[in-house]
Design a protein around this motif. Structure first.
Motif, mmCIF file in Angstrom:
data_model
loop_
_atom_site.group_PDB
_atom_site.id
_atom_site.type_symbol
_atom_site.label_atom_id
_atom_site.label_comp_id
_atom_site.label_asym_id
_atom_site.label_seq_id
_atom_site.Cartn_x
_atom_site.Cartn_y
_atom_site.Cartn_z
ATOM 1 N N VAL A 1 1.981 -80.237 73.243
ATOM 2 C CA VAL A 1 2.955 -80.968 74.140
ATOM 3 C C VAL A 1 3.910 -80.001 74.745
ATOM 4 C CG1 VAL A 1 4.749 -82.889 73.579
ATOM 5 C CG2 VAL A 1 2.689 -82.793 72.379
ATOM 6 N N GLN A 2 4.218 -80.240 75.676
ATOM 7 C CA GLN A 2 5.208 -79.188 76.871
ATOM 8 C C GLN A 2 6.215 -80.263 77.391
ATOM 9 O OE1 GLN A 2 5.060 -75.992 76.723
ATOM 10 N NE2 GLN A 2 2.802 -76.303 75.290
ATOM 11 N N HIS A 3 7.305 -79.616 77.563
ATOM 12 C CA HIS A 3 8.225 -80.387 78.105
ATOM 13 C C HIS A 3 8.754 -79.866 79.387
ATOM 14 C CE1 HIS A 3 9.346 -82.572 74.549
ATOM 15 N NE2 HIS A 3 8.944 -81.653 73.837
ATOM 16 N N TYR A 4 8.799 -80.829 80.522
ATOM 17 C CA TYR A 4 9.638 -80.488 81.896
ATOM 18 C C TYR A 4 10.705 -81.427 82.276
ATOM 19 C CZ TYR A 4 10.050 -79.737 86.637
ATOM 20 O OH TYR A 4 10.726 -79.595 88.212
ATOM 21 N N GLN A 5 11.855 -81.172 82.375
ATOM 22 C CA GLN A 5 13.193 -82.112 82.560
ATOM 23 C C GLN A 5 13.105 -82.718 81.204
ATOM 24 O OE1 GLN A 5 12.408 -83.897 86.282
ATOM 25 N NE2 GLN A 5 13.033 -82.059 87.429
ATOM 26 N N SER A 6 13.209 -84.062 81.437
ATOM 27 C CA SER A 6 13.301 -84.900 80.011
ATOM 28 C C SER A 6 11.841 -85.432 79.638
ATOM 29 C CB SER A 6 14.226 -86.037 80.381
ATOM 30 O OG SER A 6 13.890 -86.962 81.434
ATOM 31 N N GLN A 7 10.700 -85.111 80.439
ATOM 32 C CA GLN A 7 9.433 -85.646 80.146
ATOM 33 C C GLN A 7 8.495 -84.601 79.351
ATOM 34 O OE1 GLN A 7 8.162 -88.926 81.260
ATOM 35 N NE2 GLN A 7 6.690 -88.241 79.601
ATOM 36 N N ALA A 8 7.960 -85.398 78.337
ATOM 37 C CA ALA A 8 6.805 -84.675 77.664
ATOM 38 C C ALA A 8 5.545 -84.504 78.562
ATOM 39 C CB ALA A 8 6.739 -85.253 76.330
ATOM 40 N N LEU A 9 4.680 -83.500 78.481
ATOM 41 C CA LEU A 9 3.535 -83.399 78.863
ATOM 42 C C LEU A 9 2.247 -82.898 78.002
ATOM 43 C CD1 LEU A 9 4.680 -82.070 82.228
ATOM 44 C CD2 LEU A 9 4.360 -84.184 82.004
ATOM 45 N N VAL A 10 1.117 -83.099 78.398
ATOM 46 C CA VAL A 10 0.000 -82.589 77.989
ATOM 47 C C VAL A 10 -0.938 -82.173 79.076
ATOM 48 C CG1 VAL A 10 0.029 -83.701 75.491
ATOM 49 C CG2 VAL A 10 -1.337 -84.821 77.285
ATOM 50 N N PHE A 11 -1.916 -81.119 78.879
ATOM 51 C CA PHE A 11 -2.629 -80.930 79.984
ATOM 52 C C PHE A 11 -4.092 -81.165 79.553
ATOM 53 C CE2 PHE A 11 0.960 -78.341 81.195
ATOM 54 C CZ PHE A 11 0.818 -78.209 82.626
ATOM 55 N N VAL A 12 -4.681 -82.120 80.133
ATOM 56 C CA VAL A 12 -6.134 -82.438 79.983
ATOM 57 C C VAL A 12 -7.285 -81.806 80.535
ATOM 58 C CG1 VAL A 12 -7.541 -84.584 79.907
ATOM 59 C CG2 VAL A 12 -5.009 -84.801 79.252
ATOM 60 N N ARG A 13 -8.191 -81.083 80.075
ATOM 61 C CA ARG A 13 -9.271 -80.371 80.759
ATOM 62 C C ARG A 13 -10.197 -81.499 81.412
ATOM 63 N NH1 ARG A 13 -13.008 -76.098 78.012
ATOM 64 N NH2 ARG A 13 -12.083 -74.896 78.920
ATOM 65 N N ARG A 14 -10.105 -81.561 82.737
ATOM 66 C CA ARG A 14 -10.921 -82.418 83.398
ATOM 67 C C ARG A 14 -12.511 -81.759 83.733
ATOM 68 N NH1 ARG A 14 -8.237 -85.332 88.300
ATOM 69 N NH2 ARG A 14 -10.181 -86.150 88.437
ATOM 70 N N ALA A 15 -12.499 -80.563 83.898
ATOM 71 C CA ALA A 15 -13.809 -79.930 83.734
ATOM 72 C C ALA A 15 -13.533 -78.346 83.680
ATOM 73 C CB ALA A 15 -14.213 -80.004 85.484
ATOM 74 N N GLN A 16 -14.515 -77.820 83.712
ATOM 75 C CA GLN A 16 -14.298 -76.375 83.459
ATOM 76 C C GLN A 16 -13.347 -75.372 84.510
ATOM 77 O OE1 GLN A 16 -15.795 -74.625 80.982
ATOM 78 N NE2 GLN A 16 -14.529 -72.523 81.432
#
Length: 676
Positions: free
Chosen positions: A598-613
């Motif tokens: 879980v990462q945070h940018y401004q007031s929003q929480a984000l996750v990075f999803v792997r779509r492909a290699q």
């Protein structure tokens, strides 16, 4: 005065010797003239000479003939034609006649008087020495002779006396000839460190920033790009440079501490030697032992740029924009080198917990306040403070003249009832013999009813206040309306009491309330019946169910009041403080992701999803709790893998105005090819 006498005696002697060479003037008359002139000179001072419109040169000659430059007819101490080193000082004070290359105040051909010094501006300021830059003799030694000639000199601090901040108790913001006065618009000046005794006299800088005295501060100032290598002092306070506080150095992709999510050059956890410097700059978070400017915990996420104003790229970029971008590694080797690691998300049971400050309060449904129904005086106290009392027990006895009067009315009414009963009986007997009529019987019945009504009213009054007709005159009792503990007792024997004077408070302490102030954002998730566990500051605890949620948000604290009822064995007391832990109903089908994803940018929480290699997309999520695995809501699906190690790098790559490493490309979501 002796100098004046010798001078004028010489003039008189020379005049006497040359009498024969002065044609048309009698000898005695010339002597008389010089004698009068001699007496006049004995009385005239330079000040009075100027008032008498005598020449300015004569005024100085009267004071001291040897102090005048005979060639240029000005005081020798101010003759800039003979001593050009004086020129900068007079120019700095706006006392300059450019036409004749002399100070305006003594120019014999102008004689306009001493001009006003030039006004100070915000740009004309020497931050290192707290004086106007145009009058700073420490930075501009060439000004010294001029100020000394004007007798405007502080020898102790090597500054003009008119602007010396040490002698005058602070920075001088305006200067006039008569005195120092503040301009209507003063330049904004920094606080003088000398006022707080934070001053190094040896090096002329703040003691807290003097790296010459305290070399341990050097790494911190170098890390912030605030360093004067020539003088071994911070650039912002270097008295010989005084260029102001420089901008902090930009953060590069290589300058990153992945373990603590701060720039490596400012990571005080890895480099403790930086700590003194950041403390000296007052850029310090004592709670997390990191510089305040880059503390990721205080600032809600990693600080990717430290400039005061964000770049135009970042300024326009919102959390919603990030979700419409993807990051693609240019080379698979780069992805491996960056150490990107992913973990599959999973479904699981989750029980959200909300914590909030809380306090203990009496159960308002189990509280009784004791008051006297009528005015009286406390005569006797039957229950001591803190004792248990049963419902109906006498707590206080009071005496009141009003109660005595009511008791008397009751006895009189009871007597009237007995008399009226006999009278009615007699009238009924007479009516049976036809001696009296029915009207007489009716009148006797009405008299009886009236007497009974008056007796009933008096008896009700006595019963209400706690007195009896046959009790002590004027005495009435205050009884406990419920069982409980007498926790307060304001009454004392002899004190006046009434309906507006509370006598005591009875509380059933077996059931208490816990009042929690829940954040507005968490209150929407709470429901009646949720479990509340209270832990007092002294270690005592209790558990109960939420029975009430406030219908309004506190306008000052922006919190919602939540109430739960708990059992009390005697360990808890009203007004105790502690923490409340509210457990929400368990959810059986919630997405769980590793906390590091879980990462945070401004007031929003984000996750990075792997779509492909080598291809990653940020997706907005809403964290529902904390822990090693965090429950989230968002656009996730079964089989999705989220980045755990390296998520910070991906976030920085999404912000090209920050510290992109150049190993990736950021593409619009529609252009990316790959899985979901």
């Amino acid at each position: 005065m002796m100098v004046h006498q010798v001078t004028w005696l010489r003039l008189l002697a020379s005049a006497d010797a040359g009498t024969a060479r002065v044609a048309g003037v009698p000898l005695t008359l010339k002597k008389t003239f010089f004698l009068l002139l001699f007496g006049f000179a004995m009385m005239v001072t330079p000040a009075t000479a100027s008032l008498l419109l005598l020449p300015r040169t004569l005024c100085f000659a009267l004071a001291d003939p040897g102090a005048v430059c005979a060639e240029h007819q000005v005081p020798k101490s101010k003759c800039t034609l003979c001593d050009p080193a004086l020129i900068p000082g007079f120019k700095a004070m706006n006392d300059w006649c450019a036409g004749h290359e002399l100070p305006e105040s003594v120019c014999p051909q102008c004689s306009h008087g001493t001009p006003a010094p030039p006004p100070l501006s915000a740009d004309d300021w020497c931050a290192g020495h707290q004086v106007p830059e145009s009058r700073c003799t420490l930075c501009h030694p060439e000004l010294i002779p001029g100020f000394k000639a004007m007798q405007d000199w502080c020898a102790e601090h090597q500054l003009p006396e008119s602007v010396c901040p040490i002698c005058r108790g602070g920075p001088v913001l305006a200067v006039s000839h008569d005195d120092l006065q503040e301009d209507e618009e003063q330049p904004a000046l920094p606080e003088d460190p000398r006022q707080d005794n934070d001053w190094c006299d040896e090096h002329g800088v703040s003691e807290s920033k003097c790296t010459l005295c305290n070399p341990a501060l050097i790494p911190g100032f170098k890390a912030m790009n605030d360093w004067c290598a020539g003088h071994e002092l911070p650039e912002s306070v270097c008295p010989q440079c005084s260029h102001g506080t420089p901008a902090p150095p930009p953060i590069s992709a290589d300058d990153w501490c992945a373990g603590h999510q701060v720039p490596e050059s400012r990571c005080t956890l890895c480099h403790p030697e930086l700590i003194p410097g950041f403390k000296a700059m007052k850029d310090w978070c004592a709670e997390h032992q990191l510089p305040e400017s880059v503390c990721p915990i205080c600032r809600g996420g990693p600080v990717l740029a430290t400039a005061d104003a964000p770049t135009s790229t970042n300024q326009a970029l919102t959390a919603a924009d990030l979700s419409q971008r993807v990051v693609r590694f240019l080379d698979p080797a780069k992805e491996t080198q960056a150490g990107i690691a992913v973990t599959a998300i999973r479904r699981g049971a989750f029980q959200a917990v909300v914590e909030a400050p809380a306090r203990v309060a009496f159960n308002a449904d189990r509280v009784a306040q004791l008051r006297a129904a009528v005015d009286g005086v406390v005569q006797q106290i039957h229950v001591p403070l803190g004792a248990e009392v049963r419902a109906g027990a006498v707590v206080f006895d009071l005496v009141s003249p009003e109660i005595g009067a009511v008791q008397a009315r009751l006895r009189a009414a009871q007597t009237s009832v007995r008399v009226a009963e006999r009278q009615l009986q007699r009238q009924q007997q007479l009516a049976a013999r036809d001696i009296v009529g029915a009207w007489d019987v009716e009148q006797a019945e009405l008299a009886l009813e009236s007497a009974r009504a008056e007796a009933a009213a008096a008896a009700t009054t006595l019963q209400t206040v706690g007195a009896t007709a046959d009790g002590p005159p004027g005495i009435f009792s205050v009884r406990a309306p419920m069982s409980g503990t007498l926790v307060r007792r304001e009454a004392v024997v002899g004190a006046r009491a009434g309906h507006d004077h509370p006598l005591g408070l009875i509380v059933d302490t077996r059931r208490l309330w816990i009042l929690a102030d829940v954040a507005e954002s968490d209150a929407a998730r709470l429901k009646i019946g949720a479990t509340l566990a209270f832990s007092a500051d002294d270690g005592q605890g209790a558990e109960g169910r939420v029975t009430w949620l406030a219908a309004e948000v506190d306008p000052d604290t922006r919190t919602v009041l939540v109430r739960a009822e708990v059992s009390n064995s005697g360990a808890l007391r009203a007004n105790q403080f502690g923490r409340a832990r509210l457990t929400l109903p368990e959810s059986q089908n919630t997405w769980l992701v590793p906390a590091g994803a879980v990462q945070h940018y401004q007031s929003q929480a984000l996750v990075f999803v792997r779509r492909a290699q080598g291809l990653y997309q940020p997706r907005a999520v809403q964290p529902l709790g904390d822990g090693d695995w965090v429950a989230v809501r968002g656009d996730l699906a079964a089989g999705d893998q989220v980045v755990t190690t390296g998520a910070v790098l991906l976030l920085t790559e999404m912000l090209p105005g920050s510290i992109g490493a150049g190993c990736c490309e950021v593409e619009p979501l529609g252009d990316a090819k790959g899985g979901r």
